[in-house]
Design an enzyme around this catalytic site. Structure first.
Site, PDB file in Angstrom:
ATOM      1  N   HIS A  52       0.868  -1.176   0.000  1.00  0.00           N
ATOM      2  CA  HIS A  52       0.000   0.000   0.000  1.00  0.00           C
ATOM      3  C   HIS A  52       0.899   1.217   0.000  1.00  0.00           C
ATOM      4  CE1 HIS A  52      -3.121   2.755   1.999  1.00  0.00           C
ATOM      5  NE2 HIS A  52      -3.330   2.703   0.687  1.00  0.00           N
ATOM      6  N   LYS A  71       5.395   3.069   6.930  1.00  0.00           N
ATOM      7  CA  LYS A  71       4.135   3.136   7.682  1.00  0.00           C
ATOM      8  C   LYS A  71       4.190   2.184   8.874  1.00  0.00           C
ATOM      9  CE  LYS A  71       1.120   4.116   3.760  1.00  0.00           C
ATOM     10  NZ  LYS A  71      -0.092   3.660   3.070  1.00  0.00           N
ATOM     11  N   GLN A 106      11.940  -1.233  -0.942  1.00  0.00           N
ATOM     12  CA  GLN A 106      12.703  -0.099  -1.470  1.00  0.00           C
ATOM     13  C   GLN A 106      13.032  -0.318  -2.952  1.00  0.00           C
ATOM     14  OE1 GLN A 106      16.716   2.535  -0.842  1.00  0.00           O
ATOM     15  NE2 GLN A 106      16.673   0.593   0.207  1.00  0.00           N
TER      16      GLN A 106
END
Length: 180
Positions: free
Chosen positions: A24, A73, A91
């Site tokens: 997400h 997050k 990443q």
């Protein structure tokens, strides 16, 4: 031809995959010298416990362009695999998704040095497959950039999607809760 990238912000979101390897991603895209640059530099300079924003790289010492700030997050403390997914596969997926967006023309290559991206990325602490994590993050990054640049979804799409009420992979309210 004028650029679609004003000194304000473009915002996009994308959710790809399911379960522990879903990605997400939320992005904010803007031009250097505008509010996104201020937010980008502030986030990089003010990490909080467990959430250390970092520059996304294609390889060590080779940052992706437009320069992209990876903001976690979920704190990368969910075990070794979660850390490898955050610093590694997610990443790399974000970097490749941004590169894909440049290759597709969603982000103008000739303006890559003038643009900045802030990406808030969800990596589930229960992640269990780094390759699936990479693929999902790559597609989520490209999808979030596409949404930001195209201004999608449109309000008609949102209304259509919400006709039965809101829902997400973690919760769907019952008809009773919705008052139906």
């Amino acid at each position: 031809m004028p650029s679609p990238f004003a000194p304000t912000a473009l915002i996009g979101e994308s959710f790809v995959g399911e379960g522990a390897n879903a990605a997400h991603t939320n992005v904010v895209i803007g031009r250097k010298g505008g509010p996104v640059e201020t937010a980008w530099a502030t986030a990089l300079a003010t990490p909080s416990a467990g959430h250390v924003p970092f520059m996304t790289v294609v390889r060590p010492s080779v940052p992706v362009k437009p320069l992209t700030l990876f903001v976690t997050k979920a704190a990368a403390g969910g075990g070794e695999l979660h850390q490898r997914a955050t610093w590694g596969s997610a990443q790399a997926g974000l970097a490749q998704g941004v590169l894909d967006a440049v290759e597709e023309g969603l982000l103008p290559a000739d303006e890559a040095d003038e643009l900045l991206i802030i990406a808030a990325v969800w990596v589930n602490p229960q992640v269990d497959d780094l390759d699936v994590s990479f693929r999902n993050q790559r597609e989520a990054a490209r999808g979030a950039v596409r949404a930001a640049v195209t201004g999608t979804p449109m309000i008609a799409d949102i209304r259509d999607a919400a006709k039965d009420g809101p829902a997400n992979p973690f919760y769907t309210p019952s008809a009773e809760v919705l008052g139906r």
